[in-house]
Design an enzyme around this catalytic site. Sequence first.
Site, PDB file in Angstrom:
ATOM      1  N   ASP A 295      -3.475  -4.652   6.667  1.00 16.44           N
ATOM      2  CA  ASP A 295      -3.570  -5.781   7.592  1.00 16.44           C
ATOM      3  C   ASP A 295      -2.261  -6.566   7.584  1.00 16.44           C
ATOM      4  O   ASP A 295      -1.414  -6.389   6.707  1.00 16.44           O
ATOM      5  CB  ASP A 295      -4.743  -6.702   7.228  1.00 16.44           C
TER       6      ASP A 295
ATOM      7  N   GLU B 294      -6.020  -7.926   2.737  1.00 14.91           N
ATOM      8  CA  GLU B 294      -5.203  -8.609   1.737  1.00 14.91           C
ATOM      9  C   GLU B 294      -4.761  -9.987   2.199  1.00 14.91           C
ATOM     10  O   GLU B 294      -4.577 -10.888   1.380  1.00 14.91           O
ATOM     11  CB  GLU B 294      -3.977  -7.745   1.403  1.00 14.91           C
TER      12      GLU B 294
END
Length: 278
Positions: free
Chosen positions: A115, A179
């Site tokens: 991400d 994350e």
Amino acid sequence: RLAVEYHCEHSIIHTRQQAVMSLASLELKEERFVSLLGKLIGEAKYLQNNPPDLVPVEDRAARHILEILEPLSSDNNGPLLIQHVSFVEGRGNIIVEYPGQPGGGCISFVGAHLDVVTANPDTWTFDPFTLTQNGDKLQGRGVTDCLGHVAMLTELFRQLGELKPKLQTSVLAVFIANEENATLTGVGVDELVKHGLLDKCKEGPLYWLDTADSQPCIGTGGIAAWQLIAHGGCRAMYSCCWQLATSCLLQLKLALFALFHGKTGVEQLDRHKQGLGV
């Protein structure tokens, strides 16, 4: 018997030499790296992590990794062991292992995440969701944090799968989801740990691969995990002068500093001893 022992030892040495030569031939293949990074950056619009407005679909990045590595997996008679683990639909993590010898330990690379943080194209001087090259610079959302690391690790395991070196130690990589934001849990590394899927990482040093401070980045190192067990007589230190109890711990700390920083650490250790009169 001596002939057999010599033959076995010679075979082990020859195998190690082959492994060293194979690893020495590893090098970043720029075209392949940039090609994969371009595909990953092209997905970055859908990898932005800022819920509830923007919830990433990490599998859009994962599919490009799997496209490269799955032909080299054990399912296709290759050496790589691959797990695509999802706890939330569309938000998968990938665990890739290049196995070494039984009992040979493991070196792990964890933290390269799929991400990215948000990017408003109106505030950028170039399209953040398209990989562009400006001189020797690669530009785009996620080049540094952290899709560049993802591309680098993927290329590493592609070459391991192609070269098939016989390694003593297993090599493990974990590409993680979710994350960049902790609003939603049970998606990424926290859930992998909860289910024991990262237990193999305990068999050796672990490097956390994530962001650099600026500029394009293809890899940064983290910390190697280690354990220290101290043995001593605590009773002898009870109700005595404080420096006799704490000095040993402080000296141990400085000794470790000296181990990693050489002469400077030794000088600090000597000054500390003089200050305590020990």
